[in-house]
Write an enzyme that holds these catalytic residues in place. Structure first.
Site: not given
Ligand SMILES: *Cc1c(COP(=O)(O)O)cnc(C)c1O
Length: 400
Positions: A89, A111, A377
């Site tokens: 993020k 948000e 992620s």
């Molecule tokens: C917010 C988040 C996601 C999902 O958001 P995307 O916009 O689809 O990437 C996935 N993994 C983590 C660790 C997150 O914080």
């Protein structure tokens, strides 16, 4: 790159900017401003310097030896979990705060669902000395209390939202309402590839650093700059968009995305929007939406707060419809298992969102030479309690 959003902000049928009249001007200003800013040398230099020295990029591309043996392929993990604040993020919030500054805005709104985007936004606001207001459903404020405390420590004001189901979707609506009241001085820092045009394109471009790095990292490690398969989880779609960005036109690369099945796509407790959604408008864009027959938005359900969104970025709605993306729904129990598996086999505790991407490995077959790149992620520190209290769920897949 051939695959691009069109002039009006559409990816095929999906996308566009469906906003209240009072926001026309600020949405149009942003549509006019974003490309020149992103393409300017000044922006590029500040963005890349902060990504390197503040976020800690490039994030490693790690060869997961034991997992490769288990799944019969060459598996590389793109380690977004190692970024400052623990997820992908921050790439987007760094880029957008620079854009907000350039546009002369002084107040930032955002948000957040699980609080990851709220924390990433509060972080860059502290860095850039900007006022920060975060909208978060009251249910999430209670469920994700540590992230609320982090935001407050960073100097942000957190507004608990008490409309609707009091979760992410309601927080988005409330942020848009606030923006309507302060269109001149306020920049809305959207957290995923969603919202009215140009946000899906902005966020995808900010996150595209992920696939930019994968290209040269693969060249170094395997002697060619593309994988046979890319895997990522998808909530609104930002880490997935970043992972695939520079490969969308490259038909040699198979793209597999994991969305949150919750209890299963054939139950009422699911967040699998691409499987279960129908065409509609959500938070300013035409996309797939989980909705009732008369167009009321249906609450999404998943064990993973970060995937808990009843819509999907318009780019993914389009790519999935054309078969460029294969989308697999992963249920809660499968994600829990995959989270334990990575933890015990590689010593990496993944975010429960990322565990959905890992669970896709069991559903795919590979040739032994196949190069597979999977984006982790985020890190799983925030989810340890969830993993521990749901350990039994994973029993049928194996013992830990
Ligand atoms: C917010 C988040 C996601 C999902 O958001 P995307 O916009 O689809 O990437 C996935 N993994 C983590 C660790 C997150 O914080």
């Amino acid at each position: 790159m051939k695959y691009q959003v069109d002039e009006k902000g559409f990816f095929g049928r999906f996308g566009g900017a469906y906003v209240p009249e009072i926001l026309y001007k600020c949405v149009h200003d942003l549509q006019d401003a974003y490309r020149p800013i992103i393409e300017s040398d000044d922006f590029k230099q500040s963005f890349h310097q902060l990504l390197r020295d503040y976020v800690g990029r490039p994030s490693p591309l790690y060869y997961a030896r034991r997992m490769s043996e288990r799944y019969g392929c060459r598996l590389y993990l793109k380690r977004e979990d190692l970024n400052h604040t623990g997820a992908h993020k921050i790439n987007n919030t760094i880029g957008q705060i620079l854009m907000a500054k350039k546009m002369g805005k002084t107040r930032i709104i955002a948000e957040t669902g699980a609080g990851q985007h709220g924390v990433a936004t509060a972080t860059v606001c502290a860095l850039m000395d900007m006022q920060c207001e975060v909208f978060m459903g009251k249910t999430d404020v209670e469920r994700q209390h540590t992230n609320v405390e982090r935001m407050r420590m960073l100097g942000a004001t957190v507004h608990p939202v008490t409309t609707g189901n009091m979760t992410l979707s309601d927080a988005c609506s409330e942020a848009i309402r606030d923006w309507c009241c302060h269109p001149r001085d306020t920049y809305y820092l959207v957290g995923s590839t969603m919202g009215p045009h140009p946000y899906p394109d902005i966020v995808a471009k900010m996150q595209s650093v992920i696939s930019e790095e994968i290209k040269w990292q693969l060249q170094e490690k395997v002697g060619r700059d593309y994988p046979d398969c890319l895997i990522a989880c998808v909530g609104g779609g930002s880490n997935a968009a970043g992972t695939i960005y520079h490969y969308i036109d490259d038909e040699r690369v198979r793209i597999v995305l994991a969305e949150a099945g919750g209890h299963g796509v054939d139950t009422d407790h699911t967040a699998a929007t691409i499987h279960c959604g129908t065409e509609g408008i959500i938070h300013g864009a035409r996309s797939l939406v989980m909705q009732t027959g008369d167009g009321q938005i249906q609450e999404a359900f998943t064990i993973s707060a970060g995937l808990d969104y009843p819509g999907i970025g318009p780019m993914h709605a389009d790519l999935a419809e054309h078969g460029r993306e294969e989308v697999i729904a992963i249920n809660d129990d499968e994600a829990i298992y995959a989270g334990y598996e990575l933890t015990r086999m590689e010593g990496i505790i993944p975010a429960i969102e990322s565990a959905h991407a890992l669970a896709a490995l069991r559903k795919l077959t590979f040739a032994p030479d196949d190069v597979v790149v999977l984006t982790v992620s985020g890190r799983g520190d925030k989810d340890v309690q969830t993993y521990l209290s749901h350990k039994d769920m994973a029993k049928e897949y194996g013992n830990f």
